[in-house]
Design a protein around this motif. Structure first.
Motif, PDB file in Angstrom:
ATOM      1  N   LYS A 155      17.331 -33.718  41.418  1.00 19.02           N
ATOM      2  CA  LYS A 155      16.299 -33.208  42.321  1.00 19.02           C
ATOM      3  C   LYS A 155      14.997 -33.999  42.164  1.00 19.02           C
ATOM      4  CE  LYS A 155      17.981 -28.415  42.452  1.00 19.02           C
ATOM      5  NZ  LYS A 155      17.640 -26.990  42.170  1.00 19.02           N
ATOM      6  N   ASP A 156      14.643 -34.265  40.894  1.00 20.72           N
ATOM      7  CA  ASP A 156      13.403 -35.006  40.625  1.00 20.72           C
ATOM      8  C   ASP A 156      13.471 -36.430  41.173  1.00 20.72           C
ATOM      9  OD1 ASP A 156      12.529 -32.757  39.343  1.00 20.72           O
ATOM     10  OD2 ASP A 156      12.876 -33.499  37.314  1.00 20.72           O
ATOM     11  N   LEU A 157      14.636 -37.054  41.052  1.00 24.03           N
ATOM     12  CA  LEU A 157      14.802 -38.413  41.577  1.00 24.03           C
ATOM     13  C   LEU A 157      14.658 -38.432  43.091  1.00 24.03           C
ATOM     14  CD1 LEU A 157      17.777 -39.751  39.404  1.00 24.03           C
ATOM     15  CD2 LEU A 157      15.375 -40.402  39.236  1.00 24.03           C
ATOM     16  N   GLN A 158      15.239 -37.425  43.735  1.00 25.49           N
ATOM     17  CA  GLN A 158      15.137 -37.331  45.194  1.00 25.49           C
ATOM     18  C   GLN A 158      13.682 -37.174  45.618  1.00 25.49           C
ATOM     19  OE1 GLN A 158      17.436 -34.143  46.872  1.00 25.49           O
ATOM     20  NE2 GLN A 158      17.462 -35.047  48.913  1.00 25.49           N
ATOM     21  N   GLU A 159      12.927 -36.362  44.865  1.00 25.70           N
ATOM     22  CA  GLU A 159      11.504 -36.170  45.160  1.00 25.70           C
ATOM     23  C   GLU A 159      10.714 -37.458  44.978  1.00 25.70           C
ATOM     24  OE1 GLU A 159      10.064 -33.001  42.757  1.00 25.70           O
ATOM     25  OE2 GLU A 159      11.315 -31.473  43.721  1.00 25.70           O
ATOM     26  N   ASN A 160      11.221 -38.353  44.126  1.00 25.52           N
ATOM     27  CA  ASN A 160      10.543 -39.628  43.871  1.00 25.52           C
ATOM     28  C   ASN A 160      11.082 -40.766  44.732  1.00 25.52           C
ATOM     29  OD1 ASN A 160       8.458 -39.611  41.503  1.00 25.52           O
ATOM     30  ND2 ASN A 160      10.067 -38.211  40.859  1.00 25.52           N
ATOM     31  N   GLY A 161      11.774 -40.428  45.808  1.00 25.46           N
ATOM     32  CA  GLY A 161      12.163 -41.434  46.786  1.00 25.46           C
ATOM     33  C   GLY A 161      13.511 -42.093  46.581  1.00 25.46           C
ATOM     34  N   ILE A 162      14.310 -41.610  45.620  1.00 25.21           N
ATOM     35  CA  ILE A 162      15.650 -42.175  45.427  1.00 25.21           C
ATOM     36  C   ILE A 162      16.589 -41.548  46.458  1.00 25.21           C
ATOM     37  CG2 ILE A 162      17.562 -42.509  43.819  1.00 25.21           C
ATOM     38  CD1 ILE A 162      14.962 -43.985  43.085  1.00 25.21           C
ATOM     39  N   LYS A 163      17.155 -42.383  47.316  1.00 23.39           N
ATOM     40  CA  LYS A 163      17.951 -41.886  48.444  1.00 23.39           C
ATOM     41  C   LYS A 163      19.410 -41.627  48.073  1.00 23.39           C
ATOM     42  CE  LYS A 163      15.044 -44.523  51.624  1.00 23.39           C
ATOM     43  NZ  LYS A 163      14.998 -45.674  52.559  1.00 23.39           N
ATOM     44  N   ARG A 164      19.896 -42.360  47.068  1.00 19.41           N
ATOM     45  CA  ARG A 164      21.326 -42.270  46.770  1.00 19.41           C
ATOM     46  C   ARG A 164      21.542 -42.312  45.260  1.00 19.41           C
ATOM     47  NH1 ARG A 164      25.874 -46.586  48.970  1.00 19.41           N
ATOM     48  NH2 ARG A 164      27.711 -45.295  48.589  1.00 19.41           N
ATOM     49  N   THR A 165      22.348 -41.372  44.740  1.00 18.73           N
ATOM     50  CA  THR A 165      22.716 -41.364  43.322  1.00 18.73           C
ATOM     51  C   THR A 165      24.235 -41.465  43.217  1.00 18.73           C
ATOM     52  OG1 THR A 165      22.624 -38.938  43.389  1.00 18.73           O
ATOM     53  CG2 THR A 165      20.706 -40.083  42.503  1.00 18.73           C
ATOM     54  N   VAL A 166      24.689 -42.463  42.455  1.00 18.38           N
ATOM     55  CA  VAL A 166      26.117 -42.801  42.409  1.00 18.38           C
ATOM     56  C   VAL A 166      26.589 -42.791  40.958  1.00 18.38           C
ATOM     57  CG1 VAL A 166      27.853 -44.525  43.030  1.00 18.38           C
ATOM     58  CG2 VAL A 166      25.787 -44.289  44.414  1.00 18.38           C
ATOM     59  N   MET A 167      27.791 -42.249  40.720  1.00 25.19           N
ATOM     60  CA  MET A 167      28.384 -42.301  39.383  1.00 25.19           C
ATOM     61  C   MET A 167      29.565 -43.266  39.391  1.00 25.19           C
ATOM     62  SD  MET A 167      29.832 -39.212  36.984  1.00 25.19           S
ATOM     63  CE  MET A 167      31.198 -38.785  38.085  1.00 25.19           C
ATOM     64  N   ALA A 179      35.731 -36.735  37.176  1.00 24.00           N
ATOM     65  CA  ALA A 179      34.572 -37.325  37.850  1.00 24.00           C
ATOM     66  C   ALA A 179      34.038 -36.396  38.941  1.00 24.00           C
ATOM     67  CB  ALA A 179      34.955 -38.674  38.450  1.00 24.00           C
ATOM     68  N   GLU A 180      34.959 -35.806  39.702  1.00 23.67           N
ATOM     69  CA  GLU A 180      34.557 -34.894  40.777  1.00 23.67           C
ATOM     70  C   GLU A 180      33.827 -33.681  40.214  1.00 23.67           C
ATOM     71  OE1 GLU A 180      36.583 -32.411  44.494  1.00 23.67           O
ATOM     72  OE2 GLU A 180      37.823 -33.155  42.856  1.00 23.67           O
ATOM     73  N   LYS A 181      34.308 -33.164  39.099  1.00 28.68           N
ATOM     74  CA  LYS A 181      33.698 -31.992  38.469  1.00 28.68           C
ATOM     75  C   LYS A 181      32.244 -32.282  38.072  1.00 28.68           C
ATOM     76  CE  LYS A 181      34.306 -28.989  34.417  1.00 28.68           C
ATOM     77  NZ  LYS A 181      33.182 -29.456  33.600  1.00 28.68           N
ATOM     78  N   VAL A 182      32.026 -33.427  37.419  1.00 28.55           N
ATOM     79  CA  VAL A 182      30.673 -33.797  36.984  1.00 28.55           C
ATOM     80  C   VAL A 182      29.771 -34.046  38.190  1.00 28.55           C
ATOM     81  CG1 VAL A 182      29.304 -35.528  35.768  1.00 28.55           C
ATOM     82  CG2 VAL A 182      31.452 -34.739  34.779  1.00 28.55           C
ATOM     83  N   ALA A 183      30.270 -34.795  39.166  1.00 28.13           N
ATOM     84  CA  ALA A 183      29.473 -35.140  40.351  1.00 28.13           C
ATOM     85  C   ALA A 183      29.033 -33.896  41.108  1.00 28.13           C
ATOM     86  CB  ALA A 183      30.272 -36.064  41.265  1.00 28.13           C
ATOM     87  N   THR A 184      29.958 -32.941  41.240  1.00 27.90           N
ATOM     88  CA  THR A 184      29.643 -31.704  41.957  1.00 27.90           C
ATOM     89  C   THR A 184      28.648 -30.854  41.179  1.00 27.90           C
ATOM     90  OG1 THR A 184      31.862 -31.701  42.926  1.00 27.90           O
ATOM     91  CG2 THR A 184      30.636 -29.627  43.003  1.00 27.90           C
ATOM     92  N   ALA A 185      28.832 -30.781  39.866  1.00 24.43           N
ATOM     93  CA  ALA A 185      27.983 -29.930  39.027  1.00 24.43           C
ATOM     94  C   ALA A 185      26.525 -30.366  39.030  1.00 24.43           C
ATOM     95  CB  ALA A 185      28.519 -29.911  37.602  1.00 24.43           C
ATOM     96  N   ILE A 186      26.283 -31.669  39.070  1.00 26.53           N
ATOM     97  CA  ILE A 186      24.892 -32.136  38.960  1.00 26.53           C
ATOM     98  C   ILE A 186      24.295 -32.590  40.285  1.00 26.53           C
ATOM     99  CG2 ILE A 186      25.223 -32.799  36.558  1.00 26.53           C
ATOM    100  CD1 ILE A 186      25.424 -35.647  37.352  1.00 26.53           C
ATOM    101  N   GLY A 187      25.111 -32.645  41.348  1.00 29.26           N
ATOM    102  CA  GLY A 187      24.559 -32.947  42.670  1.00 29.26           C
ATOM    103  C   GLY A 187      24.412 -34.412  42.999  1.00 29.26           C
ATOM    104  N   LEU A 188      25.361 -35.249  42.560  1.00 32.09           N
ATOM    105  CA  LEU A 188      25.353 -36.673  42.921  1.00 32.09           C
ATOM    106  C   LEU A 188      25.733 -36.846  44.393  1.00 32.09           C
ATOM    107  CD1 LEU A 188      27.223 -38.039  39.788  1.00 32.09           C
ATOM    108  CD2 LEU A 188      24.863 -38.579  40.374  1.00 32.09           C
ATOM    109  N   THR A 189      25.239 -37.895  45.014  1.00 26.96           N
ATOM    110  CA  THR A 189      25.606 -38.150  46.415  1.00 26.96           C
ATOM    111  C   THR A 189      26.973 -38.819  46.525  1.00 26.96           C
ATOM    112  OG1 THR A 189      24.430 -40.279  46.399  1.00 26.96           O
ATOM    113  CG2 THR A 189      23.190 -38.349  47.142  1.00 26.96           C
TER     114      THR A 189
END
Length: 718
Positions: A528-540, A549-559
């Motif tokens: 959330k903080d990264l999005q507020e600071n202008g980061i458009k995409r977060t990738v694992m 991988a899906e479990k972690v990505a879903t839990a923390i809100g990765l794009t």
């Protein structure tokens, strides 16, 4: 290379010109003047008196040789002119006011003498350097000001000429003061380095310089003292403030066997520490060295400004000549009036503010981040961090803690925890440690297992209270005919991406552990903080299987996420991502090194590890990502301020120059526009160092603990 501290280094353009002259000396090709840190590097054996002559021409001088062991090694000179500059400028101002007030009461010759005296006191150094430059056909700020002063006095503008000299002297003083403020902020950061240690030698204590410590030495660190170098606690228990390395204000508990960083402060108790690294190889020494180096790396913006300034000053002199002669020749203008306008153009053209628009902001940004435990290895990386649009994360050890954690347990028999604990009690396997940690929450006393044997591809077998048991993966249950409900439970655990650890006896399954790598507590808020600071995409990017991988990505809100990647496939994915946006890669600095190098910006997590410090462009010295949004915010602010500074520096000069068209530009307006731009640029840059009291990181991880984490427990009968 030999390093020296310089005093009198207040002008970035002058520093560049001095550096070019020194480089022309024999063996001087590699010589370097580091304006941001006020230092000079010259090859060993170079003729120092010749270097000092060049420095003296521009009012600079060597203080003394630098070194980590030097008591004053990290102290900066107070400012370029010291208290004498304040006295001289004050005296000049008093004389100027006296002459101005007494113009009607004194003879003109007396008034002129006072103006000349005031000019000489505040502008003597500038005038002498400018005269030398004129004979050498060297055109810089001093040359411009000298020509302007001579011209003003030659047409009888004594009052304005004197005011120009005083204001320029004040401008130079404030400019040096601003740069020194940025240097001192860095110096304060560097002063965390300890200087002495208490060595235990043959049962006796003696105080020694940290530079003399060797690997294997035993040192005594009392409450309130700094740990001299990286080491291991061999006796004692205490809490240690590691903020010098990690930027974390919360103390870390230390006891026998724990590692400690040099520069950390022992809060209470007494620790005996075995030195594992000489100081020059310690984490703190490397951090300090890299921070100092980082000040001197030029950003693309700075390089452009330096190239621009090289041609800017001669161009201003040419424009000044055109202003002096074109209107009288072409339009019948008054020679005296347009000569005066030309002199004003010379003063307006001073490039001080433009050259200062970037370095103070860069030094301030690097220092501010370093205070937070974020090591930015250069201004170019700081500038790049502010442009990042996409961040790619490694999973293990970055978004997760990198250590197995029991997420879910399914209990079929009451003896499940006791038997699991007995079998895994003496194992050092990561999965066993996770099991023991979970069992300890349920059982206060654990039995001893005997005849513990490893079964390849399955797990282990053992005997507890004369009865045989099995612990391991699904294959360890091959001797049983599993009921449908247990088959469904196993399938569900695997579906959730958990690693299965089953416990059984000869007849039945006692229970199941679902183990996974624990997600870092700050990870969800981080996105959330990264999005507020202008980061458009977060990738694992992970080598783990799809479900995990899906479990972690879903839990923390990765794009986005990409699973099952080998190291070379991670590199390929980074290359694909860089085609569409500016990307940063975050990893642990070892197995992710190829991907870190391929990304536009490599960010390593390391808490001071050598590999992390060496690998990436930016190092998060904490063991978490909580302060990454702050680093991005600071770098974006630095970029905005540099753009603002350049706009102000050029804008004010342009406005002043436009006043020449109607013939309204005066010498005092010219110097005030230059002085105003310099002061504004300096003050705006220094605001980066100011931290608001209410500024807090939203996500605060729990250091080294599992507080707040729990596993799901299902009680079932088989």
């Amino acid at each position: 290379m030999a390093e020296y501290r310089l005093k009198g280094l207040s002008c970035a353009n002058c520093a560049r010109e001095m550096e070019e002259e020194i480089q022309k000396l024999p063996h001087g090709k590699e010589a370097k003047i580091h304006f941001n840190s006020g230092k000079l590097s010259v090859p060993e054996g170079m003729n120092l008196p010749h270097v000092e002559k060049i420095l003296a021409k521009d009012g600079a001088a060597i203080i003394k040789e630098e070194g980590f062991s030097d008591e004053e090694g990290h102290q900066h000179v107070e400012d370029h002119g010291g208290p004498n500059w304040k006295v001289l400028l004050s005296l000049s101002a008093v004389l100027f006011v006296a002459a101005f007030l007494l113009e009607d009461d004194l003879h003109m010759a007396a008034v002129v003498s006072i103006y000349v005296a005031a000019t000489a006191i505040s502008g003597y150094q500038t005038f002498m350097k400018g005269i030398k430059n004129l004979f050498r056909l060297k055109f810089n700020i001093d040359t411009l000001m000298t020509v302007a002063l001579i011209g003003a006095f030659s047409i009888g503008e004594w009052r304005e000429g004197t005011l120009v000299a005083i204001l320029f002297g004040l401008n130079e003083y404030l400019e040096g003061l601003g740069m020194e403020k940025a240097r001192q902020s860095m110096a304060a950061l560097l002063q965390v380095a300890p200087k002495e240690a208490v060595l235990i030698d043959g049962g006796h204590e003696k105080v020694v310089q940290i530079s003399t410590l060797k690997i294997g030495d035993i040192v005594l660190v009392k409450a309130g003292e700094k740990i001299p170098s990286d080491g291991k606690v061999i006796e004692g228990k205490s809490s240690v403030n590691e903020s010098a390395i990690t930027g974390e204000s919360m103390p870390a508990d230390k006891q026998t066997g724990d590692d400690v960083f040099g520069g950390s402060v022992n809060n209470e108790g007494v620790l005996k520490i075995e030195i594992v690294k000489a100081y020059e190889d310690s984490s703190l020494a490397k951090v300090l060295h890299l921070v100092e180096e980082a000040q001197e790396t030029k950003t693309p913006t700075e390089l452009f400004i330096n190239r621009f300034a090289k041609y800017y000053t001669p161009a201003i002199m040419l424009i000044s000549v055109v202003v002096m002669i074109a209107p009288p020749l072409l339009f019948g203008g008054d020679w005296g009036a347009w000569f005066y306008q030309g002199l004003a153009v010379l003063i307006v053209g001073c490039p001080c503010a433009l050259i200062l628009s970037s370095p103070i902001a860069i030094v301030s940004g690097i220092t501010r981040n370093a205070r937070k435990g974020i090591l930015v290895k250069g201004g170019v990386h700081l500038e790049q961090l502010g442009k990042i649009e996409t961040i790619a994360f490694d999973k293990t050890g970055t978004l997760t803690k990198g250590e197995p954690h029991v997420e879910q347990t399914i209990v079929y028999e009451s003896s499940f925890y006791q038997i699991a604990g007995a079998i895994e009690k003496n194992s050092s396997h990561p999965l066993a440690i996770a099991v023991i940690r979970e069992v300890a929450k349920k059982e206060s006393h654990i039995e001893e297992a005997v005849d513990v044997q490893t079964i390849v591809g399955q797990g282990v077998s053992a005997r507890v209270n004369e009865k045989s048991y099995y612990l391991g993966n699904e294959n360890s249950l091959s001797h049983l005919s599993l009921p449908n409900n247990i088959k469904e439970d196993i399938a569900q655990l695997k579906e959730n991406g958990y690693t299965l650890v089953a416990v059984a006896d000869e007849d039945q399954v006692l229970g199941l552990f679902g183990i996974s790598d624990q997600i870092r507590p700050e990870a969800h808020q981080l996105m959330k903080d990264l999005q507020e600071n202008g980061i458009k995409r977060t990738v694992m990017l992970t080598g783990d299987h799809e479900k995990s991988a899906e479990k972690v990505a879903t839990a923390i809100g990765l794009t986005d996420y990409y699973a099952g990647l080998l190291p070379d496939e991670k590199v390929q994915k980074i290359k694909e991502l860089t085609k569409t946006s500016i990307i940063a890669m975050i990893g642990d600095g070892i197995n992710d090194a190829p991907a870190l190098a391929t990304a536009d910006l490599g960010i390593a997590m390391g808490k001071g590890t050598d590999s992390a410090i060496e690998t990436a462009d930016i190092v998060l010295m904490q063991d978490h990502l909580g302060k990454l949004p702050s680093a991005i915010s600071i770098s974006k602010r630095v970029n905005r301020i540099i753009k603002t500074n350049i706009t102000l520096a050029l804008g004010l000069k342009l406005i002043a120059l436009l006043l020449t068209i109607p013939g309204l530009l005066t010498l005092w307006i010219a110097i005030l526009s230059d002085m105003g731009a310099t002061i504004i640029v300096t003050l705006i840059s220094l605001t980066i160092l100011v931290e608001k009291k209410q500024e807090k990181i939203k996500s605060v991880p729990v250091n080294g603990s599992d507080k707040g984490s729990s596993s799901t427990v299902l009680q079932r009968r088989s």
